[in-house]
Design a protein around this motif. Structure first.
Motif, PDB file in Angstrom:
ATOM      1  N   THR A 295       6.818   4.928   8.831  1.00  0.00           N
ATOM      2  CA  THR A 295       7.643   4.907   7.615  1.00  0.00           C
ATOM      3  C   THR A 295       6.719   4.811   6.393  1.00  0.00           C
ATOM      4  OG1 THR A 295       7.752   2.503   7.535  1.00  0.00           O
ATOM      5  CG2 THR A 295       9.474   3.635   8.815  1.00  0.00           C
ATOM      6  N   ALA A 296       7.324   4.988   5.208  1.00  0.00           N
ATOM      7  CA  ALA A 296       6.565   4.846   3.959  1.00  0.00           C
ATOM      8  C   ALA A 296       5.871   3.484   3.919  1.00  0.00           C
ATOM      9  CB  ALA A 296       7.496   5.016   2.765  1.00  0.00           C
ATOM     10  N   LEU A 297       6.638   2.444   4.233  1.00  0.00           N
ATOM     11  CA  LEU A 297       6.074   1.091   4.205  1.00  0.00           C
ATOM     12  C   LEU A 297       4.906   0.958   5.190  1.00  0.00           C
ATOM     13  CD1 LEU A 297       6.144  -1.880   3.294  1.00  0.00           C
ATOM     14  CD2 LEU A 297       7.860  -2.300   5.072  1.00  0.00           C
ATOM     15  N   GLU A 298       5.092   1.472   6.410  1.00  0.00           N
ATOM     16  CA  GLU A 298       4.023   1.361   7.417  1.00  0.00           C
ATOM     17  C   GLU A 298       2.788   2.169   7.014  1.00  0.00           C
ATOM     18  OE1 GLU A 298       7.036   0.688  11.230  1.00  0.00           O
ATOM     19  OE2 GLU A 298       6.429   2.724  10.675  1.00  0.00           O
ATOM     20  N   ASN A 299       2.999   3.336   6.381  1.00  0.00           N
ATOM     21  CA  ASN A 299       1.864   4.118   5.891  1.00  0.00           C
ATOM     22  C   ASN A 299       1.061   3.332   4.856  1.00  0.00           C
ATOM     23  OD1 ASN A 299       1.291   7.132   6.595  1.00  0.00           O
ATOM     24  ND2 ASN A 299       3.521   6.945   6.758  1.00  0.00           N
ATOM     25  N   VAL A 300       1.758   2.639   3.963  1.00  0.00           N
ATOM     26  CA  VAL A 300       1.064   1.897   2.901  1.00  0.00           C
ATOM     27  C   VAL A 300       0.429   0.618   3.446  1.00  0.00           C
ATOM     28  CG1 VAL A 300       1.333   0.822   0.631  1.00  0.00           C
ATOM     29  CG2 VAL A 300       2.571   2.929   1.151  1.00  0.00           C
TER      30      VAL A 300
ATOM     31  N   VAL B 216      -5.664  -7.836   6.588  1.00  0.00           N
ATOM     32  CA  VAL B 216      -5.063  -8.566   5.463  1.00  0.00           C
ATOM     33  C   VAL B 216      -3.752  -9.216   5.922  1.00  0.00           C
ATOM     34  CG1 VAL B 216      -3.981  -8.266   3.190  1.00  0.00           C
ATOM     35  CG2 VAL B 216      -6.110  -7.065   3.724  1.00  0.00           C
ATOM     36  N   LYS B 217      -3.574 -10.504   5.579  1.00  0.00           N
ATOM     37  CA  LYS B 217      -2.403 -11.223   6.089  1.00  0.00           C
ATOM     38  C   LYS B 217      -1.110 -10.878   5.360  1.00  0.00           C
ATOM     39  CE  LYS B 217      -4.586 -15.157   8.302  1.00  0.00           C
ATOM     40  NZ  LYS B 217      -5.889 -15.238   7.585  1.00  0.00           N
ATOM     41  N   ASP B 218      -1.171 -10.739   4.041  1.00  0.00           N
ATOM     42  CA  ASP B 218       0.063 -10.464   3.297  1.00  0.00           C
ATOM     43  C   ASP B 218       0.261  -8.958   3.082  1.00  0.00           C
ATOM     44  OD1 ASP B 218      -2.118 -10.316   1.647  1.00  0.00           O
ATOM     45  OD2 ASP B 218      -1.191 -11.352  -0.048  1.00  0.00           O
TER      46      ASP B 218
ATOM     47  N   ARG C 215      -0.598   4.003  -1.110  1.00  0.00           N
ATOM     48  CA  ARG C 215      -1.569   3.691  -0.056  1.00  0.00           C
ATOM     49  C   ARG C 215      -2.991   3.606  -0.621  1.00  0.00           C
ATOM     50  NH1 ARG C 215      -2.142   8.042   4.598  1.00  0.00           N
ATOM     51  NH2 ARG C 215      -2.747   9.215   2.753  1.00  0.00           N
ATOM     52  N   ALA C 216      -3.282   4.451  -1.625  1.00  0.00           N
ATOM     53  CA  ALA C 216      -4.630   4.438  -2.208  1.00  0.00           C
ATOM     54  C   ALA C 216      -4.865   3.213  -3.095  1.00  0.00           C
ATOM     55  CB  ALA C 216      -4.874   5.723  -3.005  1.00  0.00           C
TER      56      ALA C 216
ATOM     57  N   ALA D 133       2.265  -4.165   0.285  1.00  0.00           N
ATOM     58  CA  ALA D 133       2.679  -2.768   0.424  1.00  0.00           C
ATOM     59  C   ALA D 133       4.018  -2.537  -0.275  1.00  0.00           C
ATOM     60  CB  ALA D 133       2.769  -2.395   1.905  1.00  0.00           C
ATOM     61  N   LEU D 134       4.928  -3.508  -0.150  1.00  0.00           N
ATOM     62  CA  LEU D 134       6.224  -3.383  -0.832  1.00  0.00           C
ATOM     63  C   LEU D 134       6.036  -3.315  -2.342  1.00  0.00           C
ATOM     64  CD1 LEU D 134       8.422  -5.836   1.287  1.00  0.00           C
ATOM     65  CD2 LEU D 134       8.792  -3.355   1.009  1.00  0.00           C
ATOM     66  N   GLN D 135       5.129  -4.160  -2.854  1.00  0.00           N
ATOM     67  CA  GLN D 135       4.866  -4.151  -4.291  1.00  0.00           C
ATOM     68  C   GLN D 135       4.278  -2.806  -4.726  1.00  0.00           C
ATOM     69  OE1 GLN D 135       5.678  -6.497  -6.713  1.00  0.00           O
ATOM     70  NE2 GLN D 135       5.022  -4.838  -8.093  1.00  0.00           N
ATOM     71  N   ALA D 136       3.337  -2.270  -3.929  1.00  0.00           N
ATOM     72  CA  ALA D 136       2.716  -0.975  -4.282  1.00  0.00           C
ATOM     73  C   ALA D 136       3.770   0.132  -4.281  1.00  0.00           C
ATOM     74  CB  ALA D 136       1.582  -0.646  -3.312  1.00  0.00           C
ATOM     75  N   LEU D 137       4.693   0.089  -3.321  1.00  0.00           N
ATOM     76  CA  LEU D 137       5.761   1.106  -3.286  1.00  0.00           C
ATOM     77  C   LEU D 137       6.692   0.955  -4.483  1.00  0.00           C
ATOM     78  CD1 LEU D 137       6.345   1.189   0.554  1.00  0.00           C
ATOM     79  CD2 LEU D 137       5.871   3.189  -0.878  1.00  0.00           C
TER      80      LEU D 137
END
Ligand code: ADP
Ligand code: ADP
Length: 231
Positions: free
Chosen positions: A100-105, A114-116, A153-154, A121-125
């Motif tokens: 998914t988008a989330l898993e890709n990021v 990384v623990k968090d 992701r970048a 990733a949610l914040q970046a999306l």
């Protein structure tokens, strides 16, 4: 200075002739710049980005990124350098289709342990305007949305520099404008340093600085005059 290239040259063997892809490029880049690299096809833009990301090595000259002498690194250290310091955005997005988008990021964060990873990733999306698409897979997304995932992701690893080789080449003009506006916003609001190669005049109009490459040579730099004056 974030990036310092000094007299960088690169040639490729094409059968028994040599192609000069870059000729004695000297260039420095500050943190927070949004640099567009302009030039016709075959002028050396991809080669320059590949050298900045340490995907490729130059034949002569020196390349420093974030104080690291990239040219002196072996294969293994170059890949570690890339993981730690560089974000890359591709023309063809290069998302993992089964995630998914989330898993890709989350992926580059998970690789780093990384623990968090999930909240980051949610914040970046969210930063790229895709909070509603987090659970969709690439096939369920439009081209522009896929490129937004790739940008998330970048940036999610907080790299020193994000490199994008013609990031809008596979997008229609309206979508390209939206993607470039996003890149400009991330540059201005979060201080992300971008280096983007392009043929597109719209891209260069948003950049804080434009360099022009022709036949491997640096022939123009919109900041050159200011730099001289500041010395
Ligand atoms: P651009 O990104 O501006 O289109 P490139 O950096 O891809 O330019 O290419 C610059 C020159 O180097 C071109 O003449 C290209 O054909 C050549 N070149 C690039 N990569 C290779 C390679 N891996 N092997 C041989 N020649 C290459
Ligand atoms: P761009 O769309 O930026 O012009 P290209 O399609 O020219 O990029 O090149 C894509 C990739 O292929 C680059 O990483 C470049 O280094 C490599 N490449 C370009 N020209 C050649 C070539 N003649 N032989 C082998 N690889 C090449």
């Amino acid at each position: 200075m974030l990036v310092e290239l000094n007299n960088v040259s690169k040639r490729y063997a094409m059968g028994d002739v040599w192609v000069d892809a870059l000729k004695e490029i000297t260039l420095s880049l500050d943190k927070g710049e949004f640099l567009a690299v302009k030039g016709p096809s075959g002028s050396g833009k991809s080669t320059l980005l590949n050298i900045l990301s340490a995907l490729d090595q130059c034949d002569s000259g020196t390349v420093q990124v974030g104080g690291v002498n990239v040219g002196a690194l072996g294969e293994h250290k170059r890949s570690r350098f890339r993981n730690r310091h560089i974000g890359i955005v591709f023309q063809s997005f290069n998302l993992i289709p089964v995630l998914t988008a989330l898993e890709n990021v989350m992926y580059p964060l998970t690789l780093r342990g990384v623990k968090d990873a999930k909240p980051r990733a949610l914040q970046a999306l969210k930063d790229v305007g895709l909070e509603k698409q987090v659970n969709q897979r690439p096939t369920q997304l439009s081209g522009g949305q896929m490129q937004r995932v790739a940008i998330a992701r970048a940036i999610v690893t907080r790299p020193d520099i994000v490199l994008a080789d013609e990031p809008t080449a596979n997008l229609d003009s309206k979508t390209s404008e939206n993607i470039m506006a996003l890149i400009q916003k991330l540059n201005k609001e979060q201080g992300v340093t971008f280096v983007i190669s392009t043929h597109d005049n719209y891209v260069t109009s948003l950049a804080s600085r434009v360099i022009t490459i022709l036949d491997g040579k640096l022939v123009g730099d919109s900041l050159a005059k200011n730099r001289q004056a500041n010395k």
